[in-house]
Structure formats: C-alpha cells, structure tokens
Design a protein around this motif. Structure first.
Motif, PDB file in Angstrom:
ATOM      1  N   ARG A  91      -9.695  -6.156  -1.357  1.00 45.39           N
ATOM      2  CA  ARG A  91      -9.483  -7.340  -1.745  1.00 45.39           C
ATOM      3  C   ARG A  91      -8.165  -7.738  -2.022  1.00 45.39           C
ATOM      4  NH1 ARG A  91     -12.378  -6.593  -6.965  1.00 45.39           N
ATOM      5  NH2 ARG A  91     -11.641  -8.231  -7.528  1.00 45.39           N
ATOM      6  N   LEU A  92      -6.973  -7.019  -2.190  1.00 46.39           N
ATOM      7  CA  LEU A  92      -5.558  -7.958  -2.477  1.00 46.39           C
ATOM      8  C   LEU A  92      -4.962  -7.982  -1.522  1.00 46.39           C
ATOM      9  CD1 LEU A  92      -4.813  -5.424  -5.643  1.00 46.39           C
ATOM     10  CD2 LEU A  92      -5.199  -7.856  -5.540  1.00 46.39           C
ATOM     11  N   SER A  93      -5.080  -7.342  -0.266  1.00 47.99           N
ATOM     12  CA  SER A  93      -4.352  -6.796   0.838  1.00 47.99           C
ATOM     13  C   SER A  93      -4.649  -8.089   1.865  1.00 47.99           C
ATOM     14  CB  SER A  93      -5.253  -5.573   2.132  1.00 47.99           C
ATOM     15  OG  SER A  93      -4.376  -4.801   1.692  1.00 47.99           O
ATOM     16  N   ALA A  94      -6.401  -8.819   1.759  1.00 50.32           N
ATOM     17  CA  ALA A  94      -6.530 -10.401   2.542  1.00 50.32           C
ATOM     18  C   ALA A  94      -6.247 -11.148   1.510  1.00 50.32           C
ATOM     19  CB  ALA A  94      -8.400 -10.520   1.670  1.00 50.32           C
ATOM     20  N   MET A  95      -5.597 -11.244  -0.128  1.00 49.07           N
ATOM     21  CA  MET A  95      -5.007 -12.205  -0.602  1.00 49.07           C
ATOM     22  C   MET A  95      -3.474 -12.491  -0.321  1.00 49.07           C
ATOM     23  SD  MET A  95      -6.985 -11.298  -4.208  1.00 49.07           S
ATOM     24  CE  MET A  95      -5.716 -13.150  -5.235  1.00 49.07           C
ATOM     25  N   CYS A  96      -2.720 -11.218   0.219  1.00 50.22           N
ATOM     26  CA  CYS A  96      -1.706 -11.185   0.298  1.00 50.22           C
ATOM     27  C   CYS A  96      -1.437 -11.760   1.766  1.00 50.22           C
ATOM     28  CB  CYS A  96      -0.736 -10.095   0.177  1.00 50.22           C
ATOM     29  SG  CYS A  96      -0.719  -9.385  -1.339  1.00 50.22           S
ATOM     30  N   ARG A 102       2.123  -8.062   2.403  1.00 46.91           N
ATOM     31  CA  ARG A 102       1.604  -7.341   2.115  1.00 46.91           C
ATOM     32  C   ARG A 102       1.146  -6.407   1.108  1.00 46.91           C
ATOM     33  NH1 ARG A 102       4.029  -3.624   4.917  1.00 46.91           N
ATOM     34  NH2 ARG A 102       5.986  -3.626   4.102  1.00 46.91           N
ATOM     35  N   ALA A 103      -0.423  -5.880   1.188  1.00 50.24           N
ATOM     36  CA  ALA A 103      -0.301  -5.137  -0.499  1.00 50.24           C
ATOM     37  C   ALA A 103      -1.022  -3.967   0.901  1.00 50.24           C
ATOM     38  CB  ALA A 103      -1.590  -5.662  -1.244  1.00 50.24           C
ATOM     39  N   ALA A 104      -0.367  -2.929   0.020  1.00 49.25           N
ATOM     40  CA  ALA A 104      -0.250  -1.414  -0.042  1.00 49.25           C
ATOM     41  C   ALA A 104      -1.126  -0.291  -1.015  1.00 49.25           C
ATOM     42  CB  ALA A 104       0.597  -1.087   0.949  1.00 49.25           C
ATOM     43  N   VAL A 105      -1.343   0.848  -0.817  1.00 49.75           N
ATOM     44  CA  VAL A 105      -1.883   1.453  -2.449  1.00 49.75           C
ATOM     45  C   VAL A 105      -0.724   2.563  -1.301  1.00 49.75           C
ATOM     46  CG1 VAL A 105      -3.391   3.661  -2.911  1.00 49.75           C
ATOM     47  CG2 VAL A 105      -4.423   1.221  -2.122  1.00 49.75           C
ATOM     48  N   TRP A 106      -0.274   3.062  -3.170  1.00 61.60           N
ATOM     49  CA  TRP A 106       0.472   5.173  -3.060  1.00 61.60           C
ATOM     50  C   TRP A 106      -0.058   5.290  -4.344  1.00 61.60           C
ATOM     51  CZ3 TRP A 106       6.374   4.824  -1.359  1.00 61.60           C
ATOM     52  CH2 TRP A 106       6.900   6.485  -1.163  1.00 61.60           C
ATOM     53  N   HIS A 107      -0.438   6.855  -3.967  1.00 68.27           N
ATOM     54  CA  HIS A 107      -0.883   7.146  -5.189  1.00 68.27           C
ATOM     55  C   HIS A 107      -1.047   9.097  -4.728  1.00 68.27           C
ATOM     56  CE1 HIS A 107      -4.969   7.743  -2.999  1.00 68.27           C
ATOM     57  NE2 HIS A 107      -5.378   6.296  -3.169  1.00 68.27           N
ATOM     58  N   GLY A 108      -1.470   9.906  -4.891  1.00 63.34           N
ATOM     59  CA  GLY A 108      -1.075  11.352  -4.743  1.00 63.34           C
ATOM     60  C   GLY A 108      -2.285  11.915  -3.092  1.00 63.34           C
ATOM     61  N   ASP A 109      -3.021  10.732  -2.950  1.00 61.18           N
ATOM     62  CA  ASP A 109      -4.442  11.161  -1.949  1.00 61.18           C
ATOM     63  C   ASP A 109      -3.414  10.586   0.008  1.00 61.18           C
ATOM     64  OD1 ASP A 109      -5.841  12.141  -3.331  1.00 61.18           O
ATOM     65  OD2 ASP A 109      -7.379  10.860  -4.010  1.00 61.18           O
ATOM     66  N   VAL A 110      -2.740   9.461  -0.884  1.00 61.16           N
ATOM     67  CA  VAL A 110      -2.304   8.905  -0.065  1.00 61.16           C
ATOM     68  C   VAL A 110      -1.234  10.247   1.080  1.00 61.16           C
ATOM     69  CG1 VAL A 110      -0.265   6.963   1.346  1.00 61.16           C
ATOM     70  CG2 VAL A 110      -1.904   6.706  -0.625  1.00 61.16           C
ATOM     71  N   ALA A 111      -1.279   9.651   2.464  1.00 56.54           N
ATOM     72  CA  ALA A 111      -0.372  11.279   3.135  1.00 56.54           C
ATOM     73  C   ALA A 111       1.041  10.844   2.688  1.00 56.54           C
ATOM     74  CB  ALA A 111      -0.779  11.374   4.827  1.00 56.54           C
ATOM     75  N   ASP A 121       9.891   0.610   4.347  1.00 62.05           N
ATOM     76  CA  ASP A 121       9.418  -1.440   4.532  1.00 62.05           C
ATOM     77  C   ASP A 121       8.507  -1.401   3.235  1.00 62.05           C
ATOM     78  OD1 ASP A 121       8.749  -3.706   5.435  1.00 62.05           O
ATOM     79  OD2 ASP A 121       7.964  -2.858   7.045  1.00 62.05           O
ATOM     80  N   PRO A 122       8.843  -2.102   2.224  1.00 60.99           N
ATOM     81  CA  PRO A 122       7.368  -2.004   1.144  1.00 60.99           C
ATOM     82  C   PRO A 122       6.957  -2.445   1.589  1.00 60.99           C
ATOM     83  CG  PRO A 122       9.833  -2.115   0.232  1.00 60.99           C
ATOM     84  CD  PRO A 122      10.101  -1.637   1.734  1.00 60.99           C
ATOM     85  N   PRO A 123       5.343  -3.280   0.421  1.00 61.22           N
ATOM     86  CA  PRO A 123       4.900  -4.344   0.260  1.00 61.22           C
ATOM     87  C   PRO A 123       5.609  -5.051  -0.221  1.00 61.22           C
ATOM     88  CG  PRO A 123       3.942  -2.287  -0.249  1.00 61.22           C
ATOM     89  CD  PRO A 123       4.306  -1.776  -0.199  1.00 61.22           C
ATOM     90  N   GLU A 124       5.039  -6.148  -0.268  1.00 61.59           N
ATOM     91  CA  GLU A 124       5.077  -6.926  -1.796  1.00 61.59           C
ATOM     92  C   GLU A 124       4.427  -7.013  -2.653  1.00 61.59           C
ATOM     93  OE1 GLU A 124       6.668  -9.866   1.774  1.00 61.59           O
ATOM     94  OE2 GLU A 124       4.799  -8.501   1.202  1.00 61.59           O
TER      95      GLU A 124
END
Length: 719
Positions: A91-96, A102-111, A121-124
């Motif tokens: 949802r947030l990626s579509a809105m951005c 851009r929107a992206a996820v960063w947590h312990g399960d992300v490679a 190259d961080p997303p907004e």
C-alpha cells in the motif's frame, strides 16, 4: 471533496485518491487529520481497526514531501510486528509511486544484500521496527549520519502496543538519537485503535517537543490535548457507540467442546478464533482438524514461512477458520471476516476492541464477537470485560515506571553508535530517558563496573559490555525483549517454528517424544542441544507442546468488574442458557458480594478453611497489601487477583485494626523483590542492584487501588 480539507492536499495526491484509489470521499479520520499534519503538528490518530489510519497519516505527509521538496529518507513508518510491515508495504509503495518516490521494508527478515542497497540508495519512506533502527545505528556498514540526515517525520503504528511496555521506552530513546542526528525536531504521528488516555499518550510520544499537539478522532472534530485521564476518554469511539456490535457469551466447558461449537455453527463463514496461549491454539487446531474443519494456525512460535502460508491461505479462502494468538490482533490484513470467536477472554478491554474490530468491514455487516468460555472462571472474566466495555471503559496506556535498564541499554547503544562520547554530552542524546530518576547513577555504575571506560571524561565501550552483550555484533543489545530460550524445529529442509526445552521433556507411554506445532503432531528424531535444533517427522501419536505462561496480572478495574458480576450486573449482550446457568452457579458459590452503594471488601470466614479477604483490587494492590499486613497474611498462600488469604482465626476487627494502624504505610508499601526477580529485567546487569529492585517494586504498585481498599468498609461474612 473540493470544499473540504481534501483540497489542501497536494494536487497530485488529490488526483490519485480519486483516480487510483477511486475513493468517492475520505473517511472522517482522514479528513480530520489533513490540516493538523500539514501544519506540522505532533498528532495521535484514533480510530477502530480498518478505520483508514495509515492513509490518514500518509496522505498529508506525502503532500508535505512534495510541497516542501523533501528528499532522501524523509519518513520512518514504525510498527511493532514484522508481519504488519510486510502487510503495509504494498500500500505504501503504491502511494509513494504516485509521486515518483519509493517505500521499502527493513527488518530482521530482510536479506543483507537488500539492506546494503537500501543503505546506499535509501527510499523516501522506510518501514521498520525500533530494533532494526537500533541495528542500523550500531552497524559499521551503515553510514547513519548520512542515512538519517534528511529525516523529517516518524509514524508509529499501533503506538499503544509500544507505550505499554519497555519497547516504548526503547523507541523513545532511539527517536531521540535520530532527532540529534537529523539536527531538527521530527514530527511524530501515532496511530492507535484502542486507548483510554489519548492526551497522556500523545505527550509521551511527543517527548518534550515544542510542536503543537492534536488528538484526531474519527468524528468531524479534532480535540486539543486536554482530556480526562480516567481511562474513559474516547471510549465511545471504540465500540460502545451507535452501531451496536453483536456480542454473545457461551459457556462450553472445554477446548474440545469449543471445537464442536465452532465446527457446527456459522458454517460457510470465515472465522478468526483467538486463543490466549500458544498451547491452547495448538490444541484447538488439532481438535478442529479432527472434526473436518478447514483450519489454519498462526502464533509467534511458528516460522515466518509457516505463518505467512497460513495467513495467505486463510485470506484467499471461504468457509474456513484461522486460530491465532495476539499475533493477528493488530492490523494485519487477513481479508474480510464474518466472525471473531474468542476462547476464554483477553486480559484487557483494549485487546477485546482490537479483536472485535477485525469484523464488520463489509457494507451491511456489523462487528461481532462470540466468547466461548472453557471454564467458569473464564466466563466470569468475559462477563466482567464486556461489562467494562459497555460502560465505555478503555484501559489507559501507562508506560512502565523507572526504565533504568533501558537507560543503561541506550547509553551502551549510543556509545557503540558514536564510538566515543564526551561524558557530559551523553544525556543530551537520550530525550525523555535522560529525565529518568537514577539515570546519573546508572551511568556511574556502568563506568564503575567496566561496561564503559571513562578516560578523563571521554567515554568508550568497556570489556564487561563486550562480555555481557557483545555476541554476534552486540545483537542482544538491539532488543529489549526477554524471552525463554527456544529450539528450532526442523522437518526436511525447512524450519517449522520454535519450541522451548520444556516441550521436549514429556514422552508418550510407548516411548517417543511427540510435540505439537502448527496444529500437527511431530515425532522427535534427534535433538542437538548445543546448536538448539530439533529434527522431527510427522507422527500419528497425540502430541502436546508447552510454553511458559505469558498471562497478565489483572488490573484493579477488571477486578472490580468481577465483583459487580457477582453482585448481579452483566452487560446487555446475548448469553446462552449455559452461560446464564454457569453465572448463576458462580453467584451461588460466592453469594457474599453486595451491589449496594459505597466501596466494600469482604472477609469470608469458614470453619473448614482459613479466612479469605476478597478485595477485588487486582494483583498489584493485593501484593502490596499482603506485604504491608505482614503477620496477618498466610505466607504459604499465593496472592491472587481478587483476594488475599489470611492466617486462621483472623477476624474483621483484627484486619480493620491493622489497616487503621498501618494505613499510611500500606499506601506506599511495595512488594519485596529478590535478586532472581531482578534478573528478569533485560540488561539488569548494567543497573545497580538496588535501583533494579526499586524499578520492579514500583512497577508492581497500584497505590490508588490500595488506597481504595484502606478506605473501604470490611464486610464480615461467616459461612
């Protein structure tokens, strides 16, 4: 929508709301949030589950991003659960994407490879957890000063889930450090569905910010921070209002009987069943499968892949059941639901409202919950909980007192982040945590104990911190959770989930160890205790798994509602004949409760048993009263949520006299805390022992409830 606040949004955002989302109008909360957020207010957005809170926060922030030319990582979207982040990301990626952002996820399960790309190259908009932010700040592979230099705003979803425990203090410490790195005040926006003290919660989140503050409700008005702190504020917004939900209480007596009811009733519907323990969820899942019900299960000890498969299968199915613990209580989307079923009762009205809010999302449907009580006590709790709900009560969210161990953790994390710090600068980084009583003593203890090295006022990490927390690049320091050790359960090439050592102690009569996980039985083939891995294969034997209890002590408000149920009061909800009969039996067993005016407690004396003082004050108050009354209390009997057991032959006159003599001391009394209890606080080794004991004792206190008991009439009941 042109005559409303909608017209204040950036034209590109307006265009996509109409043409991409195809919304004919904004929801009331979304409309009400626009102007405060565009004006830069710190805000708390309140609405039931599925009330559109994410869009209410992000539409104005995306408009600010475009209008003010924000570039780089501008907005952090913080959630308590990884699954919720994964659910929100599309949802947030579509809105951005509407705005070329851009929107992206960063947590312990992300490679790690994905994290390296995002760091370069961080997303907004970055969706993350507080623990992952801490890990970014500590990582030598992330240039945190560069990464967070453009940060402007932070959205905290399910903020009540943070504020009620130590994760909230950890979050505030991390946000204070980000504020310092960004060099500007960060706009803070909290989202919550269930809170009884919104003004205090927003003050806590704002953390001393000088920005204007606004509580935004789903009505057509916004409310400045000036509400009652009594726990009833805003309750009408959460379910006791106009569209009455369908609530029903039934007494089924066992999990097996609950499975029969679920299998026979509401066939053809999608049903979400909440259990308040993982063991109960597993037991119910097996029972439902045995009755031919298509059933899935989700709880925190299942692997991410197992949970994801179950939740995806449920979301795309009809005529099925998913059995879950609180992992599905928050806003994770599992599709349209027909019915919520609660086994027993949750610990709080807030949890009930979260669960109730999973239903009634389709036009023409209404919210509903069916309580299936597996014991008379759980029916009692359900009746008390719904009585509080009907009265408009929602628990105030109160951050835990004296978070000195989190102060220690944040000091160590900050020093690892900056490598070296001038001692006098440390507390400038920590925001509200710096004002914790005893914070200076914590820093002195860290230096004296070798956790940090103070060389002429220049502080760096010390050898004891490396020994205590340095494993795997200080991984233990990034989390405030204290959890039991777990073993990974492996079948074939995949991990099914995790179980505690306790689960592997029991054998069947025929010999093999058989455990229950994911609603299926597994025979244990081999355990590698050193690597904490267990290899299993499917089994036809009956399995069982056990976890340590995570039950919560009962609050004074819920305990008092238990009294009112005994006195004949119940909510205006549907009750089965079985429930009515069970409540009648309960009242016959405890016939002493008086529903008359005025506060009272009851000393129940029986020739066949020691006297019991029924306070209906909650566990914290009863613990303090037991500590303060000393010789009158039976030391071998456990203190309960509703009562305190006394020595034989204690009379009401004895009790009243002792209370009158010690009334002032009782109100300030705190339970005795031993060193083993202090070890339950994570990072407790980094806190002076006496400060740790004080912290735990203060967290177990409820002086208001104790004061009510001291003032109450004691009714002498002889049976």
């Amino acid at each position: 929508m042109s005559d409303s606040a909608f017209s204040d949004l950036d034209p590109a955002v307006q265009y996509h709301v109409v043409n991409s989302l195809r919304w004919p109008a904004l929801r009331p909360l979304q409309e009400a949030a626009i102007r405060p957020l565009l004006a830069g207010h710190d805000a708390l957005l309140l609405a039931p589950t599925a009330g559109g809170k994410t869009e209410a926060a992000m539409l104005p922030l995306l408009s600010r991003m475009t209008g003010d030319g924000w570039r780089g990582l501008s907005v952090l979207y913080v959630c308590p659960l990884r699954a919720l982040l994964n659910n929100l990301e599309p949802r947030l990626s579509a809105m951005c994407g509407w705005l070329g952002r851009r929107a992206a996820v960063w947590h312990g399960d992300v490679a790690d490879s994905v994290k390296r790309r995002l760091a370069a190259d961080p997303p907004e908009v970055l969706l993350t957890t507080p623990e992952s932010i801490e890990a970014m700040l500590l990582s030598a592979r992330v240039d945190h000063r560069w990464l967070f230099t453009d940060l402007r705003a932070v959205v905290v979803d399910e903020v009540h889930a943070f504020a009620g425990d130590d994760r909230g203090w950890h979050l505030l410490g991390v946000l204070a450090r980000l504020t310092r790195l960004a060099g500007r005040s960060l706009q803070r926006v909290g989202l919550s569905a269930t809170v009884g003290n919104p003004d205090a919660l927003l003050d806590w989140l704002a953390n001393g910010s000088t920005r204007p503050r606004t509580v935004v409700r789903p009505a057509d008005e916004t409310v400045d921070v000036d509400a009652s702190p009594d726990g009833a504020a805003g309750a009408q917004a959460f379910g006791a209002g106009a569209a009455a939900p369908g609530i029903e209480l039934d007494h089924v007596g066992s999990v097996a009987n609950a499975a029969l009811v679920i299998a026979r009733l509401h066939q053809g519907e999608k049903r979400l069943v909440f259990c308040d323990s993982r063991s109960q969820a597993e037991e119910l899942t097996v029972a439902l499968r045995g009755l031919g019900v298509r059933v899935h299960v989700s709880h925190s000890s299942l692997s991410r892949d197992e949970r994801h498969q179950a939740e995806t299968a449920f979301a795309t199915s009809t005529n099925c059941v998913i059995v879950a613990t609180s992992t599905l209580e928050l806003g994770i989307d599992v599709g349209d639901l027909d019915r919520v079923i609660q086994i027993g009762a949750p610990a709080t009205v807030a949890s009930f409202l979260q669960r109730l809010g999973r239903t009634g999302r389709r036009a023409g449907s209404r919210r509903n919950t069916l309580f299936l009580a597996t014991s008379r006590n759980s029916l009692w709790r359900a009746a008390a909980l719904t009585l509080l709900w009907q009265r408009g009560y929602v628990e105030p969210v109160i951050p835990p007192a004296l978070p000195r161990h989190i102060v220690a953790q944040q000091i160590l994390g900050l020093i690892l982040q900056e490598r070296r710090l001038v001692r006098s600068d440390i507390f400038e980084w920590l925001g509200a945590l710096a004002r914790t009583p005893g914070a200076q003593e914590v820093l002195a203890h860290l230096a004296a104990s070798g956790f940090v090295i103070d060389s002429g006022g220049l502080v760096s990490i010390g050898p004891r911190a490396e020994a205590e927390f340095g494993r795997r690049f200080f991984l233990d320091l990034t989390s405030v959770f204290t959890s039991e050790p777990m073993l990974a359960v492996v079948w074939g090439r995949g991990t099914l989930g995790h179980l505690p050592p306790l689960a592997f102690t029991a054998r069947t009569q025929d010999g093999p160890r058989v455990v229950l996980l994911g609603g299926r039985a597994w025979k244990v083939d081999h355990i590698d205790w050193r690597k904490r891995r267990v290899w299993v294969e499917p089994s036809e034997f009956r399995g069982r798994s056990r976890w340590s209890s995570d039950s919560r002590a009962m609050s004074c408000a819920l305990a008092r509602a238990h009294h009112d149920v005994l006195a004949g009061q119940t909510a205006d909800v549907a009750m089965s004949r079985r429930a009515v009969h069970a409540l009648d039996e309960l009242r016959e067993k405890y016939p002493f409760a008086d529903g008359g005016p005025g506060e009272r407690t009851y000393l129940v004396r029986d020739a066949a048993a020691p006297p019991v003082w029924w306070t209906f004050a909650g566990f914290a108050a009863n613990s303090a009263l037991a500590a303060g009354l000393g010789e009158l209390v039976d030391p071998d009997a456990a203190v309960g949520d509703l009562r305190v057991r006394l020595h034989p032959h204690v009379t009401a006159a004895d009790l009243r006299g002792m209370i009158d003599r010690r009334s002032a001391d009782l109100v300030v009394a705190r339970p005795d805390i031993d060193d083993d209890a202090v070890k339950g606080l994570k990072f407790s080794a980094a806190v002076p022992g006496e400060l740790g004991r004080q912290t735990l004792a203060e967290r177990l206190a409820d002086p208001g409830a104790v004061q009510a008991c001291v003032r109450a009439t004691i009714r002498d009941v002889v049976r």
